[in-house]
Design a protein around this motif. Structure first.
Motif, PDB file in Angstrom:
ATOM      1  N   GLY A  21     -10.316  15.472  13.849  1.00  0.00           N
ATOM      2  CA  GLY A  21      -9.556  15.827  12.663  1.00  0.00           C
ATOM      3  C   GLY A  21      -8.534  14.796  12.240  1.00  0.00           C
ATOM      4  O   GLY A  21      -7.841  14.979  11.229  1.00  0.00           O
ATOM      5  N   GLU A  22      -8.438  13.696  12.971  1.00  0.00           N
ATOM      6  CA  GLU A  22      -7.451  12.668  12.654  1.00  0.00           C
ATOM      7  C   GLU A  22      -7.878  11.907  11.394  1.00  0.00           C
ATOM      8  O   GLU A  22      -9.050  11.553  11.232  1.00  0.00           O
ATOM      9  N   PRO A  23      -6.948  11.666  10.467  1.00  0.00           N
ATOM     10  CA  PRO A  23      -7.302  10.859   9.290  1.00  0.00           C
ATOM     11  C   PRO A  23      -7.701   9.447   9.709  1.00  0.00           C
ATOM     12  O   PRO A  23      -7.107   8.872  10.633  1.00  0.00           O
ATOM     13  N   VAL A  41     -12.882  16.198   3.364  1.00  0.00           N
ATOM     14  CA  VAL A  41     -13.091  15.522   4.647  1.00  0.00           C
ATOM     15  C   VAL A  41     -14.146  14.428   4.539  1.00  0.00           C
ATOM     16  O   VAL A  41     -13.947  13.300   4.998  1.00  0.00           O
ATOM     17  N   ASP A  42     -15.283  14.746   3.967  1.00  0.00           N
ATOM     18  CA  ASP A  42     -16.362  13.778   3.801  1.00  0.00           C
ATOM     19  C   ASP A  42     -17.371  14.327   2.812  1.00  0.00           C
ATOM     20  O   ASP A  42     -17.301  15.490   2.404  1.00  0.00           O
ATOM     21  N   PHE A  83      -9.467  23.289  12.131  1.00  0.00           N
ATOM     22  CA  PHE A  83     -10.368  22.483  11.317  1.00  0.00           C
ATOM     23  C   PHE A  83     -11.599  23.340  11.011  1.00  0.00           C
ATOM     24  O   PHE A  83     -12.523  23.404  11.811  1.00  0.00           O
ATOM     25  N   ARG A 105     -16.548   8.945   4.734  1.00  0.00           N
ATOM     26  CA  ARG A 105     -15.775   9.794   5.649  1.00  0.00           C
ATOM     27  C   ARG A 105     -14.299   9.408   5.582  1.00  0.00           C
ATOM     28  O   ARG A 105     -13.946   8.227   5.622  1.00  0.00           O
ATOM     29  N   TRP A 106     -13.448  10.435   5.537  1.00  0.00           N
ATOM     30  CA  TRP A 106     -12.006  10.241   5.451  1.00  0.00           C
ATOM     31  C   TRP A 106     -11.287  10.742   6.697  1.00  0.00           C
ATOM     32  O   TRP A 106     -10.108  10.438   6.902  1.00  0.00           O
ATOM     33  N   TYR A 107     -11.983  11.511   7.524  1.00  0.00           N
ATOM     34  CA  TYR A 107     -11.400  12.086   8.741  1.00  0.00           C
ATOM     35  C   TYR A 107     -12.399  11.964   9.885  1.00  0.00           C
ATOM     36  O   TYR A 107     -13.615  11.886   9.662  1.00  0.00           O
ATOM     37  N   TYR A 149      -5.226  23.349   8.444  1.00  0.00           N
ATOM     38  CA  TYR A 149      -5.256  22.012   9.043  1.00  0.00           C
ATOM     39  C   TYR A 149      -3.877  21.656   9.599  1.00  0.00           C
ATOM     40  O   TYR A 149      -3.765  21.101  10.699  1.00  0.00           O
TER      41      TYR A 149
END
Length: 304
Positions: free
Chosen positions: A137-139, A200-201, A239, A105-107, A234
């Motif tokens: 939605g935050e990185p 996003v993932d 999102f 996961r990146w976000y 975004y």
């Protein structure tokens, strides 16, 4: 060569060819764990070709996969590995599916955000300072990798120790899996961001070959396996999971989602999911084609 049906999933069909498997990606689509009785033209072909695209890139990066050959328009040939239960896996086991799903996961989105809201995961576990209020939605400060079971009836998350024991892998093999996931995801990010997408993932699956070398299996980086957002939206604060969101919104508007989840909450029989109207089918097909072009950088021309 005898072609035995092995598994028919909601989207993908698998055939046993003896030493190899054949994947066929269908035009079926599912939402809310319900398979819709409507086909989406070109969906299977776009997903298959997205998978082929990333397998070819992985090969050029020196990453071993089970991919062998593209079977136009919507199929691929892959190496076959054994599927054995965790209790039968030994230190010397080879050529077997590693019974883990590896999620990167990146976000802050999807189920990880749900767990943040309920307090099951703290911001510190994701690399944020203590007390930080994480926004949807935050990185994430760092990529967050977690693993779940693969062969159990219901997937459950595992800690590192449980994963090592269940899958019969060493700490070094576990680290190699994580490193491979990060290398692939960095490649996906570099590829898709200039074409207007945010990765996003996504999940990856692995197996050992006959020499007990790691292979990436199944598919990855597709519009159904991974979550992609439109970069421009975004930046405007939206999102949207591009691939199926149009279909999900249709069933929300018609009230079906509320009826379905209401029945589930009450333990009642679930209502059948209605077919999609023609205009929704057409738009959804266009979305999958557009996503294919944004993911791969190729112009879509059906090879069927």
């Amino acid at each position: 060569m005898e072609r035995k049906p092995l598994r028919k999933g909601s989207v993908k069909e698998v055939y046993d060819l003896g030493r190899e498997l054949e994947f066929r990606f269908t035009d079926r689509i599912s939402v809310f764990d319900k398979v819709i009785p409507t086909l989406i033209p070109h969906k299977g072909e776009t997903l298959c070709r997205e998978g082929v695209h990333w397998f070819n890139r992985a090969k050029r990066m020196g990453i071993k996969t089970h991919f062998e050959e593209f079977l136009p328009p919507n199929g691929m040939l892959v190496k076959k590995v054994d599927v054995i239960q965790p209790e039968d896996i030994g230190p010397g086991s080879r050529n077997y599916l590693i019974p883990l799903e590896v999620i990167c996961r990146w976000y802050a989105a999807g189920s990880i955000f749900d767990r943040l809201v309920t307090g099951k995961v703290g911001p510190e576990e994701l690399g944020f300072p203590g007390g930080h209020k994480v926004e949807y939605g935050e990185p994430l400060p760092d990529p967050f990798i977690e693993v779940s079971t693969k062969l159990e009836r219901v997937d459950r998350l595992l800690d590192r120790g449980e994963a090592l024991k269940l899958a019969g892998i060493t700490p070094q093999e576990y680290e190699a899996i994580c490193e491979t996931v990060l290398r692939i995801d960095e490649d996906i990010r570099r590829e898709v961001e200039p074409r207007g997408l945010i990765h996003v993932d996504g999940k990856k699956e692995f197996a050992f070959d006959g020499d007990r070398e790691l292979m990436v299996i199944d598919v990855f980086g597709t519009a159904d396996e991974d979550r992609f957002w439109d970069r421009a939206k975004y930046q405007e604060g939206e999102f949207v999971d591009l691939s199926k969101e149009h279909v999900r919104q249709h069933y929300r508007r018609t009230g079906y989602k509320d009826r379905l989840y209401g029945a589930r909450d009450k333990g009642e029989a679930e209502p059948d999911i209605p077919p999609l109207p023609e205009e929704v089918v057409a738009t959804t097909s266009e979305i999958y084609i557009r996503l294919f072009e944004m993911i791969t950088g190729e112009k879509f021309e059906s090879s069927g």
